[in-house]
Design an enzyme around this catalytic site. Structure first.
Site, PDB file in Angstrom:
ATOM      1  N   ARG A 114     -20.146  57.659  26.316  1.00 24.97           N
ATOM      2  CA  ARG A 114     -19.490  57.070  25.161  1.00 24.97           C
ATOM      3  C   ARG A 114     -20.490  56.246  24.365  1.00 24.97           C
ATOM      4  O   ARG A 114     -20.224  55.150  23.919  1.00 24.97           O
ATOM      5  CB  ARG A 114     -18.307  56.192  25.607  1.00 24.97           C
ATOM      6  CG  ARG A 114     -17.164  57.043  26.089  1.00 24.97           C
ATOM      7  CD  ARG A 114     -15.928  56.253  26.292  1.00 24.97           C
ATOM      8  NE  ARG A 114     -15.630  56.103  27.689  1.00 24.97           N
ATOM      9  CZ  ARG A 114     -15.117  55.021  28.231  1.00 24.97           C
ATOM     10  NH1 ARG A 114     -14.872  53.979  27.497  1.00 24.97           N
ATOM     11  NH2 ARG A 114     -14.850  54.974  29.500  1.00 24.97           N
ATOM     12  N   ARG A 174     -17.460  53.391  19.609  1.00 22.23           N
ATOM     13  CA  ARG A 174     -17.172  51.976  19.500  1.00 22.23           C
ATOM     14  C   ARG A 174     -18.296  51.125  18.959  1.00 22.23           C
ATOM     15  O   ARG A 174     -18.090  50.326  18.078  1.00 22.23           O
ATOM     16  CB  ARG A 174     -16.705  51.419  20.853  1.00 22.23           C
ATOM     17  CG  ARG A 174     -15.598  52.261  21.443  1.00 22.23           C
ATOM     18  CD  ARG A 174     -15.083  51.704  22.718  1.00 22.23           C
ATOM     19  NE  ARG A 174     -16.011  51.890  23.813  1.00 22.23           N
ATOM     20  CZ  ARG A 174     -15.768  51.530  25.055  1.00 22.23           C
ATOM     21  NH1 ARG A 174     -14.650  50.919  25.334  1.00 22.23           N
ATOM     22  NH2 ARG A 174     -16.644  51.737  25.989  1.00 22.23           N
ATOM     23  N   ARG A 227     -13.808  56.489  12.341  1.00 21.32           N
ATOM     24  CA  ARG A 227     -12.558  56.241  13.054  1.00 21.32           C
ATOM     25  C   ARG A 227     -11.521  55.528  12.190  1.00 21.32           C
ATOM     26  O   ARG A 227     -10.342  55.507  12.524  1.00 21.32           O
ATOM     27  CB  ARG A 227     -12.832  55.451  14.342  1.00 21.32           C
ATOM     28  CG  ARG A 227     -13.336  56.311  15.479  1.00 21.32           C
ATOM     29  CD  ARG A 227     -12.238  57.142  16.154  1.00 21.32           C
ATOM     30  NE  ARG A 227     -11.494  56.316  17.100  1.00 21.32           N
ATOM     31  CZ  ARG A 227     -10.244  55.953  16.971  1.00 21.32           C
ATOM     32  NH1 ARG A 227      -9.563  56.348  15.922  1.00 21.32           N
ATOM     33  NH2 ARG A 227      -9.660  55.210  17.871  1.00 21.32           N
ATOM     34  N   ASP A 236     -13.464  64.338  25.064  1.00 19.74           N
ATOM     35  CA  ASP A 236     -12.945  63.355  26.021  1.00 19.74           C
ATOM     36  C   ASP A 236     -12.479  64.085  27.274  1.00 19.74           C
ATOM     37  O   ASP A 236     -12.073  65.252  27.194  1.00 19.74           O
ATOM     38  CB  ASP A 236     -11.791  62.544  25.431  1.00 19.74           C
ATOM     39  CG  ASP A 236     -11.511  61.310  26.297  1.00 19.74           C
ATOM     40  OD1 ASP A 236     -12.152  60.265  26.068  1.00 19.74           O
ATOM     41  OD2 ASP A 236     -10.696  61.397  27.236  1.00 19.74           O
ATOM     42  N   TYR A 270      -5.300  59.945  35.913  1.00 18.52           N
ATOM     43  CA  TYR A 270      -4.651  59.708  34.614  1.00 18.52           C
ATOM     44  C   TYR A 270      -3.321  60.452  34.516  1.00 18.52           C
ATOM     45  O   TYR A 270      -2.330  59.923  34.034  1.00 18.52           O
ATOM     46  CB  TYR A 270      -5.549  60.155  33.460  1.00 18.52           C
ATOM     47  CG  TYR A 270      -6.638  59.155  33.129  1.00 18.52           C
ATOM     48  CD1 TYR A 270      -6.328  57.949  32.509  1.00 18.52           C
ATOM     49  CD2 TYR A 270      -7.960  59.403  33.459  1.00 18.52           C
ATOM     50  CE1 TYR A 270      -7.315  57.020  32.228  1.00 18.52           C
ATOM     51  CE2 TYR A 270      -8.959  58.480  33.171  1.00 18.52           C
ATOM     52  CZ  TYR A 270      -8.624  57.293  32.556  1.00 18.52           C
ATOM     53  OH  TYR A 270      -9.591  56.374  32.277  1.00 18.52           O
TER      54      TYR A 270
HETATM   55  O1  CP3 Z   1     -20.706  59.095  24.245  1.00 15.45           O
HETATM   56  C1  CP3 Z   1     -19.756  59.557  23.624  1.00 15.45           C
HETATM   57  O2  CP3 Z   1     -19.238  59.005  22.657  1.00 15.45           O
HETATM   58  C2  CP3 Z   1     -19.276  60.929  24.100  1.00 15.45           C
HETATM   59  C3  CP3 Z   1     -17.875  61.186  24.090  1.00 15.45           C
HETATM   60  C4  CP3 Z   1     -16.989  60.690  25.217  1.00 15.45           C
HETATM   61  C5  CP3 Z   1     -15.712  60.115  24.981  1.00 15.45           C
HETATM   62  N1  CP3 Z   1     -15.084  59.968  26.195  1.00 15.45           N
HETATM   63  C6  CP3 Z   1     -15.082  59.799  23.666  1.00 15.45           C
HETATM   64  C7  CP3 Z   1     -14.252  58.555  23.615  1.00 15.45           C
HETATM   65  C8  CP3 Z   1     -17.166  60.808  26.594  1.00 15.45           C
HETATM   66  C9  CP3 Z   1     -18.378  61.295  27.371  1.00 15.45           C
HETATM   67  C10 CP3 Z   1     -15.943  60.357  27.219  1.00 15.45           C
HETATM   68  C11 CP3 Z   1     -15.707  60.405  28.665  1.00 15.45           C
HETATM   69  C12 CP3 Z   1     -14.542  59.703  29.233  1.00 15.45           C
HETATM   70  N2  CP3 Z   1     -13.313  59.465  28.679  1.00 15.45           N
HETATM   71  C13 CP3 Z   1     -14.509  59.210  30.563  1.00 15.45           C
HETATM   72  C14 CP3 Z   1     -15.609  59.384  31.594  1.00 15.45           C
HETATM   73  C15 CP3 Z   1     -16.755  58.486  31.378  1.00 15.45           C
HETATM   74  C16 CP3 Z   1     -16.490  57.019  31.579  1.00 15.45           C
HETATM   75  O3  CP3 Z   1     -16.771  56.286  30.646  1.00 15.45           O
HETATM   76  O4  CP3 Z   1     -16.015  56.649  32.640  1.00 15.45           O
HETATM   77  C17 CP3 Z   1     -13.256  58.595  30.747  1.00 15.45           C
HETATM   78  C18 CP3 Z   1     -12.789  57.902  31.995  1.00 15.45           C
HETATM   79  C19 CP3 Z   1     -12.502  58.779  29.550  1.00 15.45           C
HETATM   80  C20 CP3 Z   1     -11.097  58.357  29.276  1.00 15.45           C
HETATM   81  C21 CP3 Z   1     -11.074  57.395  28.142  1.00 15.45           C
HETATM   82  N3  CP3 Z   1     -11.187  57.751  26.815  1.00 15.45           N
HETATM   83  C22 CP3 Z   1     -10.936  55.982  28.193  1.00 15.45           C
HETATM   84  C23 CP3 Z   1     -10.787  55.172  29.463  1.00 15.45           C
HETATM   85  C24 CP3 Z   1     -10.951  55.510  26.868  1.00 15.45           C
HETATM   86  C25 CP3 Z   1     -10.767  54.097  26.386  1.00 15.45           C
HETATM   87  C26 CP3 Z   1     -12.047  53.382  26.371  1.00 15.45           C
HETATM   88  C27 CP3 Z   1     -11.953  52.064  25.655  1.00 15.45           C
HETATM   89  O5  CP3 Z   1     -12.094  51.057  26.355  1.00 15.45           O
HETATM   90  O6  CP3 Z   1     -11.752  52.064  24.450  1.00 15.45           O
HETATM   91  C28 CP3 Z   1     -11.146  56.622  26.016  1.00 15.45           C
HETATM   92  C29 CP3 Z   1     -11.275  56.590  24.548  1.00 15.45           C
HETATM   93  C30 CP3 Z   1     -12.579  57.113  24.030  1.00 15.45           C
HETATM   94  N4  CP3 Z   1     -13.089  58.351  24.309  1.00 15.45           N
HETATM   95  C31 CP3 Z   1     -13.465  56.466  23.118  1.00 15.45           C
HETATM   96  C32 CP3 Z   1     -14.509  57.373  22.832  1.00 15.45           C
HETATM   97  C33 CP3 Z   1     -15.653  57.216  21.893  1.00 15.45           C
HETATM   98  C34 CP3 Z   1     -13.260  55.029  22.604  1.00 15.45           C
HETATM   99  C35 CP3 Z   1     -13.290  54.749  21.174  1.00 15.45           C
HETATM  100  C36 CP3 Z   1     -12.258  55.349  20.282  1.00 15.45           C
HETATM  101  O7  CP3 Z   1     -11.039  55.212  20.503  1.00 15.45           O
HETATM  102  O8  CP3 Z   1     -12.702  55.912  19.279  1.00 15.45           O
END
Ligand code: CP3
Length: 324
Positions: A2, A6, A15, A51, A128
């Protein structure tokens, strides 16, 4: 991890106009966001913008992302009928937008930069689907494991098949390596991991290895059972900051690559401190081949963008100094 999400200004502006899912589904936007950190930070590899929840939709699970909370599942898996109802799907059709993004990124990205595809590992995705969202204690998930092992096995089998197909389709579309994210495996005891999780991740990683696809096996909080993660597989294993990189590598074995393991909180420190925390990790890797420098988990939203650059530059300076 990620990395674009953010903390980067360009991503946040995008976004304001589109939801996370809209960005994932619009190939040009997903490609653009995948490339942003490569252009801005100069990292050596790109991680696909997608994601881990995306395969839930074709499985028949509807979900959304809520602000700051992460994924929210509308119809979580709670009983036998819910597992029975899960559909098998073809990622080449039902997740074709992800594969189109990979093809487009591959076209736009210099051939010297690897593109890493990814999927959630069966346990993390299942958690999840069962909990319905983020969880502190994974009570429903652990209850299913212990009280309905038959159901757990069926669910994990379905997710395992889907995940292998999805990851091999990503490699076929042009991802040079794939990362299996078992982000929450650290919530388990070693015994539970071994019995209820290891066989499924192992099956995916073994089959990918047979197909010649390089893999990174990611988890956090698993310093207490790295031997089991090694057994589950992966060409490189990712570790977080709760174990020193030196000790982790010793436990895993020097024949494996290792990814990690800067604490994401370090990036909130002033530049000089951040530099020294970064160098500390490099020092522990002792210049050994197979070290993928990374954070131990995702970039925190408060992270100043120029601090990400400091980390990348510190790693590059170190590399140049040690190779000259
Ligand atoms: O680096 C990148 O931006 C690549 C894309 C990417 C996203 N999610 C987009 C995303 C990747 C590699 C993921 C993996 C992911 N998603 C995981 C495994 C890796 C890890 O970090 O543990 C998990 C557990 C998820 C599930 C998930 N998606 C969560 C827990 C969240 C909330 C995070 C938060 O605190 O905001 C998301 C949302 C998410 N997926 C965002 C992004 C860029 C957050 C920002 C947004 O809402 O735009």
């Amino acid at each position: 991890m990620r990395q674009a999400g953010r903390s980067m200004q360009e991503y946040r502006s995008l976004r304001e106009k589109y939801t996370l899912l809209e960005i994932c589904k619009k190939t040009e936007l997903a490609c653009e966001v995948t490339l942003q950190p490569v252009r801005k930070l100069g990292v050596d590899a790109a991680i696909l913008f997608a994601d881990i929840l995306l395969p839930a939709a074709p499985l028949g699970i509807s979900f959304d992302f809520s602000q700051g909370e992460g994924p929210v599942i509308r119809n979580p898996i709670r009983e036998a009928g819910d597992v029975e109802r899960l559909r098998s799907f073809d990622p080449r059709e039902d997740l074709s937008f992800v594969l189109s993004t990979i093809r487009l990124v591959r076209k736009e990205l210099s051939s010297s930069i690897a593109l890493i595809g990814f999927a959630g590992a069966p346990f993390t995705l299942a958690s999840y689907l069962i909990e319905g969202g983020r969880s502190d204690y994974y009570l429903r998930t652990k209850s299913m494991m212990h009280q309905r092992p038959d159901l757990w096995e069926k669910l994990m089998d379905k997710i395992t098949t889907a995940t292998f197909d999805y990851l091999s389709a990503q490699a076929e579309a042009g991802a040079q390596a794939v990362q299996l994210f078992d982000s929450w495996a650290g919530a388990l005891s070693p015994e539970d991991y071994q019995k209820f999780v290891l066989p499924y991740s192992q099956k995916i990683l073994e089959r990918l290895a047979q197909a010649g696809i390089p893999t990174i096996h990611f988890s956090t909080g698993t310093g207490g059972f790295l031997d089991l993660l090694r057994k589950a597989g992966g060409d490189a294993l990712s570790v977080d900051w709760r174990i020193s990189l030196k000790e982790a590598w010793k436990k895993i074995g020097y024949d494996k690559g290792i990814q990690g393991n800067l604490d994401p909180a370090s990036l909130l420190s002033p530049p000089e401190i951040l530099k020294s925390l970064t160098q500390n990790i490099l020092h522990q890797a002792e210049g050994r081949p197979g070290h993928i420098f990374n954070l131990g988990h995702g970039v925190l939203p408060q992270t100043p963008e120029d601090h990400l650059k400091i980390v990348v530059e510190t790693v590059k300076e170190w590399k140049n100094a040690s190779s000259s």
